[in-house]
Scaffold this active site. Sequence first.
Site, mmCIF file in Angstrom:
data_model
loop_
_atom_site.group_PDB
_atom_site.id
_atom_site.type_symbol
_atom_site.label_atom_id
_atom_site.label_comp_id
_atom_site.label_asym_id
_atom_site.label_seq_id
_atom_site.Cartn_x
_atom_site.Cartn_y
_atom_site.Cartn_z
ATOM 1 N N PHE A 181 30.686 20.332 80.279
ATOM 2 C CA PHE A 181 32.078 20.753 80.126
ATOM 3 C C PHE A 181 32.485 20.713 78.655
ATOM 4 O O PHE A 181 32.252 19.730 77.967
ATOM 5 C CB PHE A 181 32.999 19.857 80.963
ATOM 6 C CG PHE A 181 34.453 20.211 80.795
ATOM 7 C CD1 PHE A 181 34.938 21.443 81.232
ATOM 8 C CD2 PHE A 181 35.328 19.333 80.178
ATOM 9 C CE1 PHE A 181 36.271 21.780 81.058
ATOM 10 C CE2 PHE A 181 36.664 19.660 80.013
ATOM 11 C CZ PHE A 181 37.136 20.894 80.451
ATOM 12 N N GLN A 182 33.064 21.792 78.173
ATOM 13 C CA GLN A 182 33.501 21.953 76.783
ATOM 14 C C GLN A 182 32.356 21.770 75.790
ATOM 15 O O GLN A 182 32.549 21.274 74.689
ATOM 16 C CB GLN A 182 34.673 21.019 76.464
ATOM 17 C CG GLN A 182 35.945 21.434 77.218
ATOM 18 C CD GLN A 182 37.213 20.765 76.697
ATOM 19 O OE1 GLN A 182 37.179 19.652 76.206
ATOM 20 N NE2 GLN A 182 38.340 21.451 76.831
ATOM 21 N N GLU A 184 43.999 25.037 66.911
ATOM 22 C CA GLU A 184 43.063 24.525 65.918
ATOM 23 C C GLU A 184 42.889 25.468 64.727
ATOM 24 O O GLU A 184 42.552 25.039 63.626
ATOM 25 C CB GLU A 184 41.705 24.229 66.555
ATOM 26 C CG GLU A 184 41.711 23.043 67.518
ATOM 27 C CD GLU A 184 42.107 23.412 68.936
ATOM 28 O OE1 GLU A 184 42.575 24.562 69.153
ATOM 29 O OE2 GLU A 184 41.933 22.575 69.834
ATOM 30 N N LYS A 231 30.107 12.392 71.394
ATOM 31 C CA LYS A 231 31.005 11.311 71.800
ATOM 32 C C LYS A 231 30.308 9.950 71.786
ATOM 33 O O LYS A 231 30.901 8.949 71.365
ATOM 34 C CB LYS A 231 31.549 11.616 73.201
ATOM 35 C CG LYS A 231 32.782 10.802 73.560
ATOM 36 C CD LYS A 231 33.413 11.286 74.862
ATOM 37 C CE LYS A 231 34.696 10.528 75.156
ATOM 38 N NZ LYS A 231 35.354 11.023 76.380
ATOM 39 N N MET A 283 50.145 47.622 56.425
ATOM 40 C CA MET A 283 49.021 48.130 55.665
ATOM 41 C C MET A 283 48.173 49.084 56.514
ATOM 42 O O MET A 283 47.674 50.100 56.017
ATOM 43 C CB MET A 283 48.172 46.972 55.136
ATOM 44 C CG MET A 283 47.072 47.401 54.178
ATOM 45 S SD MET A 283 47.722 48.279 52.727
ATOM 46 C CE MET A 283 47.942 46.933 51.562
#
Lengths: 567, 188
Positions: free
Chosen positions: A112-113, A50, A162, A474
């Site tokens: 969950f999640q 993502e 949802k 760097m």
Amino acid sequence: MLLTGAEIIMECLLREGVDVVFGYPGGAILPTYDAMAKYPQIHHVLVRHEQGASHMADGYARATGKVGVCIATSGPGATNLVTGLATAMMDSSPIVAITGQVPTAAIGSDAFQETDVTGVTLPVTKHNYLVYDVEELPYIIREAFYIARSGRPGPVLIDVPKDVQNARIEFQYPQGEIRLPGYRPPEKADERDVAAAAELINQSQRPVILAGHGILMSGAMQELRELAERAQIPVTLTLLGKGGMPESHPLVIGMMGMHGEAAANHAIQEADLLIALGMRFDDRVTGNLKTYSPNSRKIHVDIDASELNKNVMVDVGIAGDLRTVLAQLLPHVESNQHPEWIARIRDWQEDASDRDIIQYDTGDKLFAAQVINDLWRYTGGDAIIVTDVGQHQMLEAQYYPHQRPATLITSGGLGTMGFGTPAAIGAKFGRPDEVVWAIVGDGGFQMTMCELATAAQENINVNIAIINNSFLGMVRQWQELFYDRRYQATPMFNPDFCKLAEAFGVPAMRVTHRNQVEEAVAYAQSINGPTLIEFVVEKEEMVYPMVPAGASLHEMKRRPKLSEAKQ
Amino acid sequence: MTAPTLTNKQTIVALVENKPGVLNRVVSLFRRRNFNIDSLTVGRTHQPHVSRLTIVVDMQQANVQLIAANLYKLVNVIDVRIISDDPHVSRDLALVKVRTDDVESRNQVTAICERYPARILDIGTQVAVVEIVAAEDTVEAMIDELRPIGIVEMVRTGVVAMGRGTRIQDTDYRPAVPVKSNGNGYHL
């Protein structure tokens, strides 16, 4: 029209003119993915992580000026967006992120999640929403796009549970003005401030314009050029301001700051007037604030009033849209010449040229600066360049002059390694007619190299140049200068990048000598799809000039003069 | 009584949308920008969709302008005024539980309360609860007098403030979609 929340999301995206979204499905966002089937006008790009989706949306936004859109599921999907949101926030890039959330009844139950995504992203978004009521959804999406692109642009996140995606209502697209009573981006300047600014400009003997990202965002390129030419004011650019005025223009003296042109830094330090336009006096630009441009009056124009007097106290601070303010200012600015001042700057430029690695005879060795300068040459100086973060990024700024806006896309404020590859993919989706090169280091590339699979799946024509020095270059440079060459955790064991590309089905080529660069560029650009070119460069090369952190802007570490080195 | 001006203390009043998470946004901003809050109060207004914050900070005038500019960047913030720049009234409320376990202390507490806009809400043989509603420095002064007697518990609301006269800070804000109540009609 009876629509579900998920269909409303797609319907609203369509009405905002969205043609591509970057995302990754999951449980809590599934209703929206299911609704996508009914909206073939919107192309969905399946990323591999993502973070890639948020950088792609960002790259798309910066290349087009339109709002980029990314989609993720709840919990880990949403938290993976955070780096991309923070990157967009720091660089004022307009993106809208849509995340799934657990059903409203489960919110707060550690389902969950489940993650408190609006809480997590609060400091790294311009605004965010948790949608409790499907009736609000169309208003929120419309507001989110408006907020993302207006004023000082930035990322906006919409968290949609949802059950809200599944709820069905009679859909009506909101009409009329968006009413946000506290949200009033400034436009025009007060005429008294304009007069005060004009007086400072007309009286100045040693003026410098500091042009930033705001020039590009407000589309003030023409106004900037008019101001500079009329009063013969040298223009120095910030990293994100590159493209705001053609770098071939004689008044443009290059980038300022830590790895800026010496002439630009000296000019800022010795100026009697700084005209800061759409920039924010970042510490990488100012060096030590106590000794910053000590003898100058300062004019600062920015759309964000909270930037005025934040780092540098100014004499005239104007909160407004840059293009509008410059249009107000221009009629008051007199034609002027500053021949002595310009001559002084030319001396600094000559001295810098004498120290330039491009002038050095480097024999058989391949230097990153040369690769990037050759890339400029062989792409006709006209490609969209998307960089990652590190030495190659600074070298790009030094050795790839840009002639037009939105041709350099780079993570300036946050300095996000891993930005380059996905942002280049996003940029190419936004500007399919342009040649797009990602210039990345071997370190940053490996942070998001999974997106090679995305590029291959989409067969998107992005050319990736890996500047491989087998170091986190760097960081190594800082270790060489400030940590007695203790290369702690900077040498890289790398995969065979060409074989890696091959495994993804991406054509690749390795370049180890300078005479191969032209052929490699031509090869990459001849292929209609992603390509990867690995440039194996000198391992322990430095980026000069360099203002050490905390030093004054004119206290630069420099490369030795060529004329002296030869003696 | 004119509101007292204390050294570098500045009072900011912000009208905000009465929506979930707005207080969090304001507090998060102060934390993230490293602005120290001296006191912060939040409450409803006569408008059902609008809440009002009074924030007292101890800092230079220039920095207060920065705070105001930062507050305006929060989309849910409707109106911001640095109220300490103009004539205004301000009030702080304190409840002080003080020791009154002998005649002398009881008499002292009673005498102090008579000299301040204060009253005794509850008194017994062990302790008394004293209420004072006044400008902040008046509250401070009374607390200083009560301290030697023996304060055992104290709570203060923080300052609320309002401009004098016709300096009216109001808004005609209405949400596009009515915010659904989560039970108590108060969302911050």
